[in-house]
Design a protein around this motif. Structure first.
Motif, short mmCIF file in Angstrom:
data_model
loop_
_atom_site.label_atom_id
_atom_site.label_comp_id
_atom_site.label_asym_id
_atom_site.label_seq_id
_atom_site.Cartn_x
_atom_site.Cartn_y
_atom_site.Cartn_z
N CYS A 37 26.09 -9.58 50.47
CA CYS A 37 26.82 -8.58 49.68
C CYS A 37 27.11 -9.06 48.27
O CYS A 37 26.65 -8.47 47.30
N CYS A 38 27.86 -10.17 48.11
CA CYS A 38 28.19 -10.61 46.75
C CYS A 38 27.08 -11.43 46.12
O CYS A 38 26.99 -11.52 44.90
N SER A 39 26.22 -12.05 46.92
CA SER A 39 25.10 -12.84 46.38
C SER A 39 23.79 -12.19 46.78
O SER A 39 22.82 -12.85 47.13
N GLY A 40 23.75 -10.85 46.70
CA GLY A 40 22.61 -10.09 47.19
C GLY A 40 21.35 -10.23 46.37
O GLY A 40 20.28 -9.83 46.80
N ASP A 41 21.45 -10.80 45.15
CA ASP A 41 20.25 -10.92 44.31
C ASP A 41 19.49 -12.22 44.54
O ASP A 41 18.51 -12.51 43.87
N VAL A 42 19.93 -13.02 45.50
CA VAL A 42 19.27 -14.29 45.81
C VAL A 42 18.12 -14.03 46.80
O VAL A 42 18.27 -13.25 47.74
N ALA A 43 16.96 -14.65 46.56
CA ALA A 43 15.82 -14.47 47.47
C ALA A 43 16.17 -14.99 48.86
O ALA A 43 16.90 -15.98 49.00
N LEU A 44 15.62 -14.34 49.89
CA LEU A 44 15.92 -14.72 51.27
C LEU A 44 15.66 -16.21 51.51
O LEU A 44 16.48 -16.90 52.12
N ALA A 45 14.54 -16.71 51.00
CA ALA A 45 14.20 -18.12 51.23
C ALA A 45 15.25 -19.04 50.62
O ALA A 45 15.65 -20.04 51.23
N ASP A 46 15.73 -18.70 49.41
CA ASP A 46 16.73 -19.54 48.75
C ASP A 46 18.07 -19.46 49.47
O ASP A 46 18.78 -20.47 49.61
N ALA A 47 18.43 -18.24 49.93
CA ALA A 47 19.70 -18.07 50.66
C ALA A 47 19.67 -18.91 51.94
O ALA A 47 20.65 -19.58 52.28
N ALA A 48 18.53 -18.87 52.65
CA ALA A 48 18.42 -19.62 53.90
C ALA A 48 18.49 -21.13 53.62
O ALA A 48 19.17 -21.87 54.34
N LYS A 49 17.81 -21.54 52.56
CA LYS A 49 17.77 -22.98 52.24
C LYS A 49 19.18 -23.48 51.89
O LYS A 49 19.61 -24.54 52.37
N SER A 50 19.90 -22.72 51.08
CA SER A 50 21.22 -23.20 50.67
C SER A 50 22.20 -23.24 51.83
O SER A 50 23.18 -23.96 51.80
N ARG A 51 21.93 -22.45 52.88
CA ARG A 51 22.81 -22.44 54.06
C ARG A 51 22.29 -23.36 55.17
O ARG A 51 22.91 -23.48 56.22
N GLY A 52 21.11 -23.95 54.95
CA GLY A 52 20.52 -24.80 55.98
C GLY A 52 20.08 -24.01 57.20
O GLY A 52 20.17 -24.49 58.34
N VAL A 53 19.62 -22.78 56.95
CA VAL A 53 19.23 -21.88 58.05
C VAL A 53 17.71 -21.87 58.18
O VAL A 53 16.99 -21.95 57.18
N ASN A 54 17.22 -21.76 59.40
CA ASN A 54 15.78 -21.70 59.66
C ASN A 54 15.22 -20.36 59.18
O ASN A 54 15.47 -19.31 59.76
N LEU A 55 14.44 -20.41 58.10
CA LEU A 55 13.92 -19.18 57.49
C LEU A 55 13.05 -18.38 58.45
O LEU A 55 13.15 -17.16 58.54
N GLU A 56 12.18 -19.09 59.20
CA GLU A 56 11.27 -18.38 60.10
C GLU A 56 12.05 -17.60 61.16
O GLU A 56 11.66 -16.50 61.54
N ALA A 57 13.16 -18.17 61.61
CA ALA A 57 13.95 -17.48 62.64
C ALA A 57 14.54 -16.19 62.09
O ALA A 57 14.56 -15.15 62.76
N VAL A 58 15.00 -16.23 60.84
CA VAL A 58 15.57 -15.03 60.22
C VAL A 58 14.47 -13.99 60.03
O VAL A 58 14.63 -12.81 60.37
N GLU A 59 13.32 -14.43 59.50
CA GLU A 59 12.21 -13.50 59.26
C GLU A 59 11.77 -12.86 60.58
O GLU A 59 11.48 -11.66 60.63
N HIS A 60 11.72 -13.64 61.63
CA HIS A 60 11.29 -13.13 62.92
C HIS A 60 12.21 -12.01 63.39
O HIS A 60 11.75 -10.95 63.83
N GLU A 61 13.53 -12.22 63.27
CA GLU A 61 14.47 -11.19 63.73
C GLU A 61 14.38 -9.94 62.87
O GLU A 61 14.49 -8.81 63.36
N LEU A 62 14.17 -10.13 61.56
CA LEU A 62 14.04 -8.97 60.67
C LEU A 62 12.79 -8.17 61.02
O LEU A 62 12.81 -6.93 61.05
N GLU A 63 11.71 -8.86 61.28
CA GLU A 63 10.45 -8.17 61.60
C GLU A 63 10.58 -7.44 62.94
O GLU A 63 10.08 -6.33 63.10
N GLU A 64 11.28 -8.07 63.89
CA GLU A 64 11.49 -7.40 65.19
C GLU A 64 12.32 -6.14 65.01
O GLU A 64 12.03 -5.10 65.60
N LEU A 65 13.36 -6.21 64.18
CA LEU A 65 14.21 -5.04 63.94
C LEU A 65 13.40 -3.93 63.28
O LEU A 65 13.48 -2.77 63.67
#
Ligand SMILES: [Fe+2]
Ligand SMILES: [Fe+2]
Length: 232
Positions: A37-65
Protein backbone atom coordinates in the motif's frame (compact mmCIF):
# COMPACT_ATOMS: atom_id res chain seq x y z
CA UNK A 1 -11.24 -11.67 -13.34
CA UNK A 2 -7.88 -12.90 -14.50
CA UNK A 3 -4.74 -10.75 -14.69
CA UNK A 4 -2.65 -10.42 -17.83
CA UNK A 5 0.39 -12.00 -16.24
CA UNK A 6 2.04 -12.61 -19.60
CA UNK A 7 2.50 -8.87 -20.34
CA UNK A 8 5.70 -8.50 -18.33
CA UNK A 9 7.31 -10.66 -15.69
CA UNK A 10 5.54 -10.39 -12.37
CA UNK A 11 8.81 -9.85 -10.55
CA UNK A 12 9.53 -6.59 -12.38
CA UNK A 13 6.06 -5.10 -11.93
CA UNK A 14 5.30 -2.65 -9.07
CA UNK A 15 3.70 -4.50 -6.21
CA UNK A 16 0.86 -1.96 -5.91
CA UNK A 17 0.06 -2.40 -9.60
CA UNK A 18 -0.20 -6.16 -9.17
CA UNK A 19 -2.45 -5.63 -6.15
CA UNK A 20 -4.68 -3.33 -8.21
CA UNK A 21 -4.85 -5.67 -11.23
CA UNK A 22 -5.36 -8.91 -9.34
CA UNK A 23 -7.97 -8.67 -6.57
CA UNK A 24 -7.03 -11.08 -3.82
CA UNK A 25 -3.30 -10.53 -4.31
CA UNK A 26 -3.26 -8.32 -1.22
CA UNK A 27 -3.97 -11.33 1.00
CA UNK A 28 -0.90 -13.04 -0.47
CA UNK A 29 1.24 -9.94 0.06
CA UNK A 30 0.08 -9.65 3.66
CA UNK A 31 0.86 -13.32 4.26
CA UNK A 32 4.44 -12.71 3.11
CA UNK A 33 4.53 -9.33 4.94
CA UNK A 34 5.14 -7.36 1.73
CA UNK A 35 4.04 -3.72 1.82
CA UNK A 36 1.73 -3.18 -1.17
CA UNK A 37 0.00 0.00 0.00
CA UNK A 38 2.48 2.71 1.06
CA UNK A 39 5.44 1.25 -0.89
CA UNK A 40 3.36 0.11 -3.85
CA UNK A 41 5.75 1.49 -6.49
CA UNK A 42 8.51 -1.00 -5.58
CA UNK A 43 9.01 -3.93 -7.99
CA UNK A 44 7.87 -7.30 -6.61
CA UNK A 45 11.40 -8.74 -6.82
CA UNK A 46 12.86 -5.81 -4.85
CA UNK A 47 10.08 -5.93 -2.24
CA UNK A 48 10.67 -9.67 -1.74
CA UNK A 49 14.44 -9.21 -1.54
CA UNK A 50 14.26 -6.44 1.05
CA UNK A 51 11.96 -8.61 3.20
CA UNK A 52 14.01 -11.78 2.73
CA UNK A 53 11.01 -13.49 1.13
CA UNK A 54 11.21 -16.31 -1.42
CA UNK A 55 10.22 -14.60 -4.69
CA UNK A 56 9.29 -17.83 -6.48
CA UNK A 57 6.87 -18.76 -3.70
CA UNK A 58 5.09 -15.40 -3.99
CA UNK A 59 4.96 -15.62 -7.80
CA UNK A 60 3.58 -19.15 -7.59
CA UNK A 61 0.70 -18.11 -5.32
CA UNK A 62 -0.09 -15.09 -7.50
CA UNK A 63 -0.18 -17.23 -10.63
CA UNK A 64 -2.40 -19.79 -8.90
CA UNK A 65 -4.81 -17.03 -7.83
CA UNK A 66 -4.87 -15.58 -11.34
CA UNK A 67 -5.53 -18.97 -12.90
CA UNK A 68 -8.25 -19.87 -10.38
CA UNK A 69 -10.50 -16.98 -11.43
CA UNK A 70 -11.59 -16.78 -7.79
CA UNK A 71 -10.51 -13.20 -7.19
CA UNK A 72 -13.21 -10.71 -6.18
CA UNK A 73 -13.34 -7.74 -8.53
CA UNK A 74 -12.62 -4.22 -7.29
CA UNK A 75 -15.45 -1.83 -8.26
CA UNK A 76 -14.38 -0.14 -11.49
CA UNK A 77 -16.63 2.91 -11.74
CA UNK A 78 -15.14 5.75 -9.69
CA UNK A 79 -18.37 6.68 -7.80
CA UNK A 80 -18.95 3.01 -6.93
CA UNK A 81 -15.34 2.62 -5.82
CA UNK A 82 -15.62 5.71 -3.59
CA UNK A 83 -18.87 4.39 -2.08
CA UNK A 84 -17.13 1.08 -1.41
CA UNK A 85 -14.19 2.81 0.32
CA UNK A 86 -16.54 4.86 2.48
CA UNK A 87 -18.84 2.00 3.48
CA UNK A 88 -16.32 -0.81 3.82
CA UNK A 89 -13.41 1.09 5.35
CA UNK A 90 -14.24 4.57 6.70
CA UNK A 91 -17.36 3.35 8.49
CA UNK A 92 -15.65 0.19 9.73
CA UNK A 93 -12.70 2.08 11.23
CA UNK A 94 -15.08 4.45 13.02
CA UNK A 95 -17.20 1.57 14.31
CA UNK A 96 -14.43 -0.77 15.48
CA UNK A 97 -11.53 1.39 16.73
CA UNK A 98 -13.15 2.86 19.89
CA UNK A 99 -13.84 -0.66 21.19
CA UNK A 100 -10.21 -1.59 20.56
CA UNK A 101 -9.08 1.37 22.67
CA UNK A 102 -11.28 0.19 25.55
CA UNK A 103 -9.95 -3.36 25.24
CA UNK A 104 -6.34 -2.17 25.06
CA UNK A 105 -6.65 -0.02 28.19
CA UNK A 106 -8.25 -2.94 30.03
CA UNK A 107 -5.51 -5.41 29.04
CA UNK A 108 -2.75 -2.90 29.83
CA UNK A 109 -4.25 -2.30 33.28
CA UNK A 110 -5.09 -5.88 34.25
CA UNK A 111 -1.77 -7.27 32.97
CA UNK A 112 0.42 -4.26 33.85
CA UNK A 113 3.11 -6.50 35.38
CA UNK A 114 3.19 -8.97 32.49
CA UNK A 115 6.48 -8.69 30.52
CA UNK A 116 4.61 -8.96 27.20
CA UNK A 117 1.82 -6.50 28.06
CA UNK A 118 1.21 -4.08 25.15
CA UNK A 119 2.09 -0.91 27.05
CA UNK A 120 1.01 2.22 25.20
CA UNK A 121 -1.35 0.43 22.83
CA UNK A 122 -4.47 2.25 24.04
CA UNK A 123 -2.79 5.65 23.64
CA UNK A 124 -1.48 4.75 20.19
CA UNK A 125 -4.90 3.54 19.01
CA UNK A 126 -6.47 6.73 20.39
CA UNK A 127 -3.93 8.79 18.46
CA UNK A 128 -4.69 6.78 15.30
CA UNK A 129 -8.43 7.45 15.73
CA UNK A 130 -7.76 11.21 15.88
CA UNK A 131 -5.45 11.31 12.87
CA UNK A 132 -7.60 8.96 10.78
CA UNK A 133 -10.69 11.04 11.51
CA UNK A 134 -9.04 14.24 10.27
CA UNK A 135 -7.73 12.42 7.19
CA UNK A 136 -11.03 10.72 6.31
CA UNK A 137 -12.92 13.99 6.75
CA UNK A 138 -10.61 15.64 4.19
CA UNK A 139 -11.39 12.85 1.73
CA UNK A 140 -15.12 12.86 2.46
CA UNK A 141 -15.66 16.63 2.41
CA UNK A 142 -13.17 17.79 -0.22
CA UNK A 143 -11.35 15.25 -2.38
CA UNK A 144 -14.00 12.60 -3.03
CA UNK A 145 -16.77 15.12 -3.87
CA UNK A 146 -14.35 16.84 -6.29
CA UNK A 147 -13.64 13.46 -7.93
CA UNK A 148 -17.37 12.80 -8.29
CA UNK A 149 -17.95 16.26 -9.81
CA UNK A 150 -14.96 16.13 -12.20
CA UNK A 151 -14.35 12.52 -13.28
CA UNK A 152 -11.51 13.61 -15.60
CA UNK A 153 -10.07 16.23 -13.23
CA UNK A 154 -6.47 16.32 -11.99
CA UNK A 155 -5.93 16.77 -8.25
CA UNK A 156 -2.20 16.39 -7.78
CA UNK A 157 -1.77 18.63 -4.71
CA UNK A 158 -4.54 17.23 -2.46
CA UNK A 159 -3.68 13.67 -3.50
CA UNK A 160 -0.04 14.29 -2.61
CA UNK A 161 -1.20 15.39 0.86
CA UNK A 162 -3.36 12.24 1.20
CA UNK A 163 -0.42 10.05 0.18
CA UNK A 164 1.66 11.77 2.84
CA UNK A 165 -1.03 11.06 5.44
CA UNK A 166 -1.04 7.42 4.31
CA UNK A 167 2.70 7.19 4.95
CA UNK A 168 1.99 8.40 8.49
CA UNK A 169 -0.67 5.68 8.83
CA UNK A 170 1.94 3.15 7.71
CA UNK A 171 4.33 4.34 10.42
CA UNK A 172 1.57 3.87 13.00
CA UNK A 173 0.98 0.32 11.80
CA UNK A 174 4.66 -0.45 12.32
CA UNK A 175 4.40 0.88 15.87
CA UNK A 176 1.34 -1.31 16.44
CA UNK A 177 3.33 -4.34 15.32
CA UNK A 178 6.19 -3.40 17.66
CA UNK A 179 4.04 -2.74 20.74
CA UNK A 180 2.13 -6.00 20.29
CA UNK A 181 5.23 -8.05 19.48
CA UNK A 182 3.83 -8.84 16.05
CA UNK A 183 0.43 -9.66 17.60
CA UNK A 184 1.95 -12.71 19.27
CA UNK A 185 -0.12 -13.73 22.26
CA UNK A 186 1.62 -14.99 25.41
CA UNK A 187 0.79 -18.46 26.69
CA UNK A 188 -2.50 -18.44 28.58
CA UNK A 189 -3.58 -15.02 27.29
CA UNK A 190 -7.04 -14.10 28.57
CA UNK A 191 -10.07 -13.69 26.29
CA UNK A 192 -9.76 -9.90 26.30
CA UNK A 193 -6.14 -10.08 25.18
CA UNK A 194 -7.09 -12.54 22.43
CA UNK A 195 -9.95 -10.30 21.28
CA UNK A 196 -7.66 -7.26 21.37
CA UNK A 197 -5.05 -8.82 19.10
CA UNK A 198 -7.66 -10.32 16.77
CA UNK A 199 -9.31 -6.92 16.43
CA UNK A 200 -5.98 -5.13 16.01
CA UNK A 201 -4.97 -7.62 13.31
CA UNK A 202 -8.23 -7.01 11.48
CA UNK A 203 -7.73 -3.25 11.72
CA UNK A 204 -4.21 -3.55 10.27
CA UNK A 205 -5.55 -5.66 7.37
CA UNK A 206 -8.43 -3.23 6.78
CA UNK A 207 -6.22 -0.15 6.82
CA UNK A 208 -3.72 -1.70 4.41
CA UNK A 209 -6.51 -2.63 1.97
CA UNK A 210 -8.04 0.82 2.39
CA UNK A 211 -4.80 2.66 1.65
CA UNK A 212 -4.05 0.31 -1.24
CA UNK A 213 -7.41 1.04 -2.92
CA UNK A 214 -6.74 4.77 -2.68
CA UNK A 215 -3.00 4.86 -3.48
CA UNK A 216 -2.96 2.28 -6.25
CA UNK A 217 -6.46 2.26 -7.75
CA UNK A 218 -8.39 5.50 -7.13
CA UNK A 219 -5.72 8.22 -6.93
CA UNK A 220 -3.83 7.35 -10.15
CA UNK A 221 -7.02 8.16 -12.09
CA UNK A 222 -6.64 11.79 -11.00
CA UNK A 223 -2.87 12.38 -11.09
CA UNK A 224 -0.80 13.95 -13.89
CA UNK A 225 1.93 11.33 -13.76
CA UNK A 226 -0.58 8.59 -14.55
CA UNK A 227 -2.53 10.55 -17.20
CA UNK A 228 -3.06 8.71 -20.49
CA UNK A 229 -1.76 10.60 -23.56
CA UNK A 230 -4.60 12.07 -25.63
CA UNK A 231 -4.87 10.34 -29.01
CA UNK A 232 -5.09 12.63 -32.01
FE1 LIG B 1 -9.96 6.78 2.86
FE1 LIG C 1 -6.93 7.87 2.71
Amino acid sequence: MSMQITQSPLKSRPIGEIAADLPGATAIFRKFKLDFCCSGDVALADAAKSRGVNLEAVEHELEELSASGQSVAIPHETPVLIDHILERYHETHRRELPELVELARKVEKVHAEHPQAPHGLGDLLQQIIGELEVHMKKEELILFPAMRRQPTGVFDAPISQMRHDHDDHGAHLQKLETITNGLELPDGACRSWQALYAGTGKFIDDLMEHVHLENNVLFPRFETKFAQPVES
